[in-house]
Design a protein around this motif. Structure first.
Motif, PDB file in Angstrom:
ATOM      1  N   TYR A 172       0.837  -1.203   0.000  1.00 24.86           N
ATOM      2  CA  TYR A 172       0.000   0.000   0.000  1.00 24.86           C
ATOM      3  C   TYR A 172       0.876   1.259   0.000  1.00 24.86           C
ATOM      4  CZ  TYR A 172      -3.644   3.256   1.432  1.00 24.86           C
ATOM      5  OH  TYR A 172      -4.519   4.306   1.493  1.00 24.86           O
TER       6      TYR A 172
ATOM      7  N   PHE B 227     -13.165  -0.175  -3.884  1.00 29.79           N
ATOM      8  CA  PHE B 227     -12.781  -0.105  -2.477  1.00 29.79           C
ATOM      9  C   PHE B 227     -13.964  -0.425  -1.557  1.00 29.79           C
ATOM     10  CE2 PHE B 227      -8.945   1.282  -4.238  1.00 29.79           C
ATOM     11  CZ  PHE B 227      -7.976   1.081  -3.278  1.00 29.79           C
ATOM     12  N   GLY B 231     -13.535  -3.371   0.941  1.00 33.67           N
ATOM     13  CA  GLY B 231     -13.722  -3.025   2.346  1.00 33.67           C
ATOM     14  C   GLY B 231     -14.742  -3.925   3.015  1.00 33.67           C
ATOM     15  N   PHE B 291      -7.267  -0.164  -8.465  1.00 37.00           N
ATOM     16  CA  PHE B 291      -6.765  -0.369  -7.118  1.00 37.00           C
ATOM     17  C   PHE B 291      -5.650   0.631  -6.829  1.00 37.00           C
ATOM     18  CE2 PHE B 291      -8.903  -4.407  -7.416  1.00 37.00           C
ATOM     19  CZ  PHE B 291      -9.159  -4.777  -6.112  1.00 37.00           C
ATOM     20  N   GLY B 294      -6.874   4.206  -6.602  1.00 40.93           N
ATOM     21  CA  GLY B 294      -7.562   4.441  -5.340  1.00 40.93           C
ATOM     22  C   GLY B 294      -6.591   4.746  -4.218  1.00 40.93           C
TER      23      GLY B 294
END
Lengths: 295, 302
Positions: A172, B227, B231, B291, B294
């Motif tokens: 991430y 997301f 999530g 992805f 985001g």
């Protein structure tokens, strides 16, 4: 919708119609619970009993609650252990995948896989890997180190959970750093190289200053997340928080105290208030450290 | 690659015949030893990040007679079998749990896309009194740490009689404040003139929203959708608190239950985790672009 409406003034109700669902949900399930947490913290409310105002009694009880101090210690240790790793390792990883060499998009995506997986999946994968008879211990035994009780010792457990958090977060923050690195002017690197600076020197004098604001952002995001850790420790140490509950974190304590039919909502809310205060403090601390560096 | 670039290495062919021409993002050549080092490091990190998933998959495919604890470890199942996947379905209603997760995730996608687009449009485009207050409400909501309010959320759900229902699982996050702000920014970045022209042509606010604004922010909408799905599919703490009836469990809660009850059966837990993670890895493989996008948008706003 198909009929052509003549030009007319916008009805004053429509903006509120547009915003209403979002405001309703946010109000009812985020803002209202937030305010009621603040209020409940000063009551002795339980799941089935409305409770009464008790002033600071919950906070006084916190000071004498050993479990609260264990939780505060573990959540704080989590920040100390996880944040430096999550600020530095993803940056190095981003540098590794930055150059467009063949197959690099595959590697970038592969490194992101742990982010996509649920924390429950990740936790259970590592519970098995770090098991007394799991892969890591077989490998350690094969190379002659012997088996290590990653999941039975209080401190090793906390450390293992931290490692899992870092493992899951790497990809991430790598993506965040990649975006920042793309904006580092290449001339800076070239000038430094011409001046005879080696790779390490260039990293410290060119890359780090250029992505410093991103490092602060990552520091802020990861420290807030680390202080609120729940799932990793819950899954690896178990619901009761490891040997004698010594691996309990603050949010685990909130969950354990406040839920169920006998849940002490008031007391759990007081712990939540501590979580809020520390979270805000951490944000301010990181942002302030940033400003001091700048001057 | 331009023609010029292709010509240059040809001139130096004798010396570098077997050397692949690899350049970095600035078009400069990377030395071979550096390239080898890079790939070695990349492979090492690959083993660390993807290896655990592969090991889990391998464990889930090992039969009951195969030793899964062997030292040195055996990475490939000697006789791969899907037996563990049948067994996990006999132990817990894993497909029902997967269906519950799918319901929750799908509902979360729909409500977040619709709700965030509507509210984002109101915040970005419509003029009305109280717009700043509404924006502030969403910003504040985004800053509230969810982990700190779960108990109050739970008591709210109880008061509404929605605890232990899938609706209760979806509701608190069904229109995320961050998604509203993401959509607001997406709408703000659109040129206003087109909508103005439509306004002059007589399009009302719904027509402008549906025909002009929404089609122009499909990218951000896709990010919100992905997301929201991820999530909800991955969420653990909130469903753990709000669901108590095992027949209503989502996959993550079911896996936690499986782990707690049948902790000694690693093959079973491994099969369960693979069932839970496979759909998301497939989704990620197809829609990587969104992805990554985001992450960038979320981090800047968060």
């Amino acid at each position: 919708m198909s009929s052509v409406t003549p030009v007319r003034r916008q009805l004053p109700v429509s903006p509120w119609l547009f915003a209403a669902p979002g405001l309703l949900i946010t109000g009812a399930f985020i803002l209202y619970p937030f305010v009621s947490t603040l209020i409940n913290a000063f009551t002795d409310r339980r799941t089935l009993i409305p409770g009464e105002f008790v002033g600071l009694a919950n906070f006084r009880e916190l000071l004498n609650d050993d479990m609260f101090w264990v939780g505060l210690r573990n959540s704080t240790l989590y920040v100390v252990g996880v944040v430096p790793a999550l600020v530095i390792l993803p940056l190095l990883l981003a540098l590794l995948v930055q150059k467009n060499i063949p197959g690099i998009t595959f590697f970038r995506s592969a490194f992101y896989t742990p982010v996509v997986a649920s924390i429950v999946v990740v936790g259970l994968i590592w519970v098995w890997l770090l098991d007394e008879r799991g892969l890591v211990n077989s490998l350690l035994e094969t190379i002659g180190v012997g088996r290590v009780g990653f999941l039975s010792d209080q401190w090793l457990l906390l450390l293992s959970a931290m490692a899992v958090t870092v493992w899951k977060g790497l990809g991430y923050y790598m993506i965040i750093y990649l975006a920042a690195l793309a904006n580092v002017p290449r001339e800076l690197h070239e000038a430094a190289a011409v001046d005879g600076a080696g790779a390490v020197r260039r990293f410290l004098t060119v890359t780090v200053p250029a992505v410093r604001s991103t490092m602060v952002l990552v520091g802020a995001l990861s420290s807030v997340a680390a202080f609120k850790v729940f799932s990793e420790v819950y899954l690896m140490a178990g619901p009761s928080g490891g040997p004698a509950g010594e691996d309990t974190t603050l949010v685990m304590l909130v969950q354990r105290t406040g839920t169920g039919l006998t849940g002490r909502v008031g007391y759990a809310s007081a712990i939540s208030v501590v979580v809020f205060v520390v979270t805000v403090a951490l944000m301010l601390l990181v942002l302030r450290a940033d400003r001091r560096d700048e001057s | 690659m331009s023609v010029l670039e292709k010509v240059r290495p040809a001139a130096a062919k004798p010396a570098t015949a077997r050397e692949p021409r690899v350049t970095d993002e600035h078009g400069r050549r990377i030395r071979v030893w550096e390239l080898v080092l890079r790939y070695l490091l990349l492979l090492a990190v690959l083993a660390l990040t993807v290896g655990p998933f592969v090991w889990q998959l391998s464990t889930s495919l090992k039969g009951p007679t195969e030793d899964i604890f062997s030292s040195p470890p055996k990475f490939l199942p000697s006789d791969p079998t899907l037996h563990n996947y049948e067994r996990v379905a006999e132990t817990i209603p894993v497909w029902d749990y997967a269906l519950n997760s799918l319901k929750v995730a799908t509902a979360n996608v729909v409500t977040n896309c619709v709700g965030a687009a509507l509210a984002g449009y109101a915040l970005a485009r419509l003029r009305y009194r109280g717009r700043r207050a509404a924006t502030l409400a969403f910003i504040l909501a985004m800053l509230v740490p969810v982990e700190g309010i779960i108990i109050a959320q739970f008591t709210t759900m109880r008061e509404l009689g929605l605890n232990n229902t899938l609706i209760g699982v979806v509701l608190p996050g069904c229109i995320g404040a961050m998604n509203v702000l993401l959509m607001r920014n997406a709408f703000l970045n659109l040129p206003y003139e087109i909508e103005e022209a439509a306004y002059v042509d007589g399009a009302n606010v719904w027509q402008r929203f549906l025909r002009i604004a929404v089609p122009s922010v499909k990218g951000t909408l896709a990010v919100v959708a992905i997301f929201a799905f991820m999530g909800a599919w991955d969420d653990f703490l909130w469903p753990l608190i709000v669901l108590s009836d095992p027949s209503k469990f989502t996959l993550t809660i079911g896996l936690n239950y499986l782990h707690g009850t049948f902790a000694n059966d690693e093959r079973l837990v491994a099969a369960g985790t693979i069932i839970a993670v496979a759909p998301l890895i497939a989704l990620f493989a197809c829609l990587q672009r969104y992805f990554f996008r985001g992450v960038g948008e979320g981090a800047v706003k968060g």
